[in-house]
Design a protein around this motif. Structure first.
Motif: not given
Ligand code: PHE
Length: 349
Positions: A156, A170, A172, A175, A198, A211, A213, A256-257, A288-289, A311-313
């Motif tokens: 990024q 992000q 994130s 989180q 970005r 985004q 999250e 982070f995952t 993304g997750a 987590a997901f985004g």
């Molecule tokens: N933050 C990641 C992105 O911007 C997406 C993501 C969020 C991935 C949460 C995993 C968990 O690409």
């Protein structure tokens, strides 16, 4: 005396007839009844009359005065009514005329998607949280298992303001904020929507986008698992993109995952058969997750032996494009009224 009074009375009558407006009436009142009027002078002169005549003349003068006053009051009333009528006539409004239509604004497609996402997750018991757009390196990267010098930072390109502050790349970052702020270390179910930035400038990426999250953390023994993540994302995608959408989890990498996934959805345009939009693959990458990395739990105050989470985004702009068939991302931020007015509020009424 009597003749004089009669003369005053008849003259007053004459003058009264000539009067055109309230101002003239006022002037005449002073002239006929004021301190310097003939009538007042006559009253002043009463003293010179004999005691016998005095009450008689006095009565007569008062009588004339009363008459003048009465007819003046009548004239005044009439004139006021006339001027009111005139005013009403002038200001008359035709309420049967068609009105000019009031133009209403429309809700931006991005905001529509944001509201739908929030509604959906609130209905599943999530909190909607918020975080700063001007973020610290600590929350955007470090507390997400991305120490300085980590190669994944290059994933990024960031806008740094100072060495410490940057525009968040992000959501994130929220989180880490949510975990750290929860001092009781109680379970978390949150979604956060917001702007992210970005350094990108190609045709399909904008330097600023949105985004969402999601983060769920609970006791390990409650089996917060990949199955829960899958089920949650299935509900999310079916609601946001289409009830017939299928999901595909592809192994991927996010610091982070662990494990991490990229989640594809069947192409909403061709239904999975293959078309130019999905580059003939039948799939479109959407999310993304993954399961929250133990390091991230630990760094933000949750014992990874006791707690687990997922987590997901995803990008909201892309969701809006899929949903409304918008072909160029730039429509979403150039604020062309013609474009925006297509999203009027009819369907909300
Ligand atoms: N933050 C990641 C992105 O911007 C997406 C993501 C969020 C991935 C949460 C995993 C968990 O690409």
């Amino acid at each position: 005396m009597k003749e004089k009074l009669e003369e005053i009375a008849s003259k007053a009558k004459e003058e009264m007839e000539k009067i055109q407006n309230l101002q003239e009436l006022q002037d005449l009142k002073i002239k006929l009844l004021g301190k310097k009027s003939e009538l007042s002078n006559m009253l002043k002169g009463l003293g010179e009359l004999s005691a016998e005549e005095r009450p008689k003349v006095g009565n007569m003068v008062n009588q004339v005065r009363k008459e003048i006053e009465e007819s003046m009051a009548k004239a005044e009333e009439k004139m006021k009514a006339a001027s009111l009528n005139q005013k009403l006539e002038k200001e008359k409004i035709d309420i049967t005329m068609p009105s000019t239509k009031i133009k209403r604004g429309s809700k931006h497609p991005i905001n529509r998607v944001i509201e739908d996402i929030q509604d959906l997750f609130v209905s599943m018991g999530y909190d909607v949280v918020d975080g700063p757009e001007l973020e610290t390196d600590e929350f955007c990267f470090e507390r997400l298992n991305l120490p300085a010098g980590h190669p994944a930072r290059d994933m990024q390109d960031s806008f740094y303001i100072t060495n410490e502050y940057l525009l968040r790349t992000q959501t994130s970052a929220v989180q880490a904020r949510t975990m750290l702020a929860n001092t009781e270390k109680s379970p978390i179910r949150m979604v956060c929507t917001g702007k992210t930035y970005r350094r990108e400038d190609d045709a399909t990426h904008s330097h600023q986008f949105n985004q969402v999250e999601g983060l769920v953390i609970d006791k390990k023994e409650l089996n917060v698992s990949l199955a829960d993540l899958k089920g949650t994302l299935e509900v999310f995608v079916k609601k946001m993109i289409g009830a017939n959408s299928e999901l595909r989890f592809r192994p991927s990498y996010f610091p982070f995952t662990e494990p991490s996934y990229e989640v594809d959805v069947t192409c909403f345009k061709c239904g999975g058969k293959g078309c130019p939009l999905c580059k003939k693959t039948g799939w479109i990458e959407v999310l993304g997750a993954g399961m929250v990395h133990p390091n991230v739990l630990e760094m933000n105050g949750y014992d990874p032996n006791e707690y687990a989470g997922f987590a997901f985004g995803t990008g909201i702009d892309r969701l809006a494009m899929f949903r409304y068939g918008i072909t160029d991302m730039r429509y979403l931020y150039t604020n062309d009224v013609k474009f925006l007015s297509q999203f009027d509020r009819k369907d909300e009424e």
